[in-house]
Design a protein around this motif. Structure first.
Motif, PDB file in Angstrom:
ATOM      1  N   PHE A  84       4.440  12.280   6.285  1.00 31.51           N
ATOM      2  CA  PHE A  84       4.325  12.706   5.333  1.00 31.51           C
ATOM      3  C   PHE A  84       5.390  12.873   4.685  1.00 31.51           C
ATOM      4  CE2 PHE A  84       5.997  15.005   8.933  1.00 31.51           C
ATOM      5  CZ  PHE A  84       6.774  16.081   8.311  1.00 31.51           C
ATOM      6  N   VAL A  85       6.774  12.943   4.928  1.00 28.63           N
ATOM      7  CA  VAL A  85       7.939  12.575   4.018  1.00 28.63           C
ATOM      8  C   VAL A  85       7.698  11.686   3.283  1.00 28.63           C
ATOM      9  CG1 VAL A  85      10.123  12.223   4.231  1.00 28.63           C
ATOM     10  CG2 VAL A  85       9.005  13.209   5.301  1.00 28.63           C
ATOM     11  N   THR A  86       7.307  10.150   3.577  1.00 21.17           N
ATOM     12  CA  THR A  86       6.910   9.273   2.704  1.00 21.17           C
ATOM     13  C   THR A  86       5.943   9.794   1.568  1.00 21.17           C
ATOM     14  OG1 THR A  86       7.522   7.787   4.820  1.00 21.17           O
ATOM     15  CG2 THR A  86       6.665   6.802   2.521  1.00 21.17           C
ATOM     16  N   GLY A  87       4.802  10.158   1.923  1.00 21.37           N
ATOM     17  CA  GLY A  87       3.688  10.081   1.831  1.00 21.37           C
ATOM     18  C   GLY A  87       4.018  11.133  -0.254  1.00 21.37           C
ATOM     19  N   LEU A  88       4.489  12.481   0.420  1.00 20.35           N
ATOM     20  CA  LEU A  88       5.293  13.005  -1.124  1.00 20.35           C
ATOM     21  C   LEU A  88       6.766  12.817  -1.184  1.00 20.35           C
ATOM     22  CD1 LEU A  88       5.288  16.409   1.695  1.00 20.35           C
ATOM     23  CD2 LEU A  88       3.529  15.911   0.059  1.00 20.35           C
ATOM     24  N   LEU A  89       7.256  11.821  -1.105  1.00 21.79           N
ATOM     25  CA  LEU A  89       8.114  11.517  -1.867  1.00 21.79           C
ATOM     26  C   LEU A  89       7.438  10.701  -3.231  1.00 21.79           C
ATOM     27  CD1 LEU A  89      11.089  11.238  -2.523  1.00 21.79           C
ATOM     28  CD2 LEU A  89      10.836   9.061  -0.353  1.00 21.79           C
ATOM     29  N   LEU A  90       6.609   9.903  -2.467  1.00 23.76           N
ATOM     30  CA  LEU A  90       5.608   8.562  -3.509  1.00 23.76           C
ATOM     31  C   LEU A  90       4.842   9.076  -3.894  1.00 23.76           C
ATOM     32  CD1 LEU A  90       4.849   5.444  -0.390  1.00 23.76           C
ATOM     33  CD2 LEU A  90       7.295   5.632  -2.866  1.00 23.76           C
ATOM     34  N   GLY A 124       3.889  10.002  -8.714  1.00 22.53           N
ATOM     35  CA  GLY A 124       3.008  10.437  -9.669  1.00 22.53           C
ATOM     36  C   GLY A 124       3.579  11.167 -10.654  1.00 22.53           C
ATOM     37  N   VAL A 125       4.303  12.393 -10.390  1.00 19.59           N
ATOM     38  CA  VAL A 125       5.297  13.471 -11.068  1.00 19.59           C
ATOM     39  C   VAL A 125       6.281  13.017 -12.373  1.00 19.59           C
ATOM     40  CG1 VAL A 125       6.122  15.727 -10.834  1.00 19.59           C
ATOM     41  CG2 VAL A 125       4.583  15.127  -9.257  1.00 19.59           C
ATOM     42  N   GLU A 126       7.562  12.641 -11.163  1.00 22.58           N
ATOM     43  CA  GLU A 126       8.579  12.094 -12.087  1.00 22.58           C
ATOM     44  C   GLU A 126       8.363  11.525 -13.377  1.00 22.58           C
ATOM     45  OE1 GLU A 126      11.414  13.919 -12.258  1.00 22.58           O
ATOM     46  OE2 GLU A 126      10.429  15.492 -10.410  1.00 22.58           O
ATOM     47  N   TRP A 127       7.858  10.215 -12.631  1.00 21.32           N
ATOM     48  CA  TRP A 127       7.735   8.920 -13.250  1.00 21.32           C
ATOM     49  C   TRP A 127       5.888   8.484 -14.053  1.00 21.32           C
ATOM     50  CZ3 TRP A 127      10.019   5.854  -9.090  1.00 21.32           C
ATOM     51  CH2 TRP A 127      11.748   5.669  -9.054  1.00 21.32           C
ATOM     52  N   GLY A 128       4.720   9.266 -13.549  1.00 23.09           N
ATOM     53  CA  GLY A 128       3.827   8.898 -14.427  1.00 23.09           C
ATOM     54  C   GLY A 128       2.688   7.767 -13.933  1.00 23.09           C
TER      55      GLY A 128
END
Length: 307
Positions: free
Chosen positions: A144-150, A155-159
């Motif tokens: 869940f840490v890996t998933g949330l980080l990616l 998804g959010v920062e780089w789009g």
């Protein structure tokens, strides 16, 4: 070979019955499904009695199990508490999770085995130490840490990707969730392949192939790799069912409406029909995958023959 397959299929019957019975008992003792059906407000006794009779919950557990198994063999996995047949939920959930699992298995095979072969042939060198350190980090970090980080970065920062997967759940959208789902297994495949390659490099048949003057590529692919893949194939085969059943975290993070999502909803709402139905199919997936792995042994190693 034919008799071996028949024998294995017969052995699968008691395993299937025992596994489904254990799951059925565990699900039925985890809570009151009527309380979950009624929501926050407690049902009145008359309504609770009517619901128990409607869903067969007023009968003894052993009788509920026999009724359920009888219906399963006719293709009826029961009805969810919202009135929708469980088979309809399966028809929408399993294709999504199967695509996600295929993406995860692809990463395991391509990246995991490739890194394992490279490090196994270069044991003790900097590339070997670097890959071992990287796989240790991947194993240590929860999924869940890996998933949330990616999801946050890509998804959010780089789009680069959509933070949530659409209802279509195409293969392109499942690349990052598949990588997250396969991350820990991929690390284990890398380490397992590396160890197997390093051990078999010192075998007599490898030295004989080198002494005969065979090209290095042929020695690695035709002799070393085939025998070294037996433990790797065993792990990947058993991992198929684990990936499908363990996709709850990944599917929750990326809003994927697959098997993990339905299991989460079923457990949250104490919907026993949904949980038992989906897990029953996952048990079948485990059994079939193990049978296919055993049959692949003879393909990888000609010395293995089944009577």
């Amino acid at each position: 070979m034919g008799r071996y397959v028949i024998r294995r299929l017969l052995q699968m019957i008691p395993v299937f019955i025992g596994a489904t019975l254990l799951i059925f008992l565990m699900v039925n003792v985890m809570g009151d499904p009527i309380a979950g059906l009624c929501g926050d407000r407690q049902c009145d006794p008359a309504t609770a009695a009517q619901l128990k009779k409607e869903f067969g919950l007023d009968k003894p557990v052993w009788q509920q199990y026999l009724t359920y198994m009888g219906n399963v063999f006719t293709g009826d996995f029961g009805t969810a508490f919202n009135g929708q047949p469980v088979t309809e939920l399966m028809a929408t959930a399993f294709p999504v999770t199967i695509r996600l699992t295929l993406v995860a298995i692809f990463f395991e095979i391509v990246i995991g085995i490739t890194l394992g072969v490279v490090t196994g042939l270069r044991r003790g060198r900097p590339v070997d130490s670097g890959v071992l350190l990287l796989t240790l980090v991947v194993i240590s970090v929860p999924t869940f840490v890996t998933g949330l980080l990616l999801q946050l970065l890509l998804g959010v920062e780089w789009g680069w990707i959509k933070p949530s997967v659409s209802t279509d759940a195409t293969f392109g959208e499942l690349i990052v969730p598949g990588l997250v789902l396969a991350s820990v297994s991929l690390a284990y495949v890398t380490r397992l392949t590396r160890t197997s390659i390093a051990e078999n490099r010192r075998s007599d048949y490898v030295r004989t192939a080198v002494a005969k003057g065979l090209p290095r590529r042929r020695v690695v692919t035709r002799h070393l790799l085939r025998n070294s893949l037996i433990p790797v194939v065993t792990f990947i085969g058993t991992d198929i069912g684990a990936l499908m059943g363990g996709a709850i975290v990944t599917e929750r993070i990326f809003n994927i409406h697959g098997v993990g999502f339905q299991l989460y909803q079923g457990i949250l709402r104490q919907n026993t029909q949904t949980v038992v139905g989906f897990v029953t199919v996952l048990v079948l997936v485990f059994l079939v995958a193990n049978l296919l792995v055993d049959l692949l042994y003879a393909v990888l190693d000609p010395r293995i023959r089944y009577a």
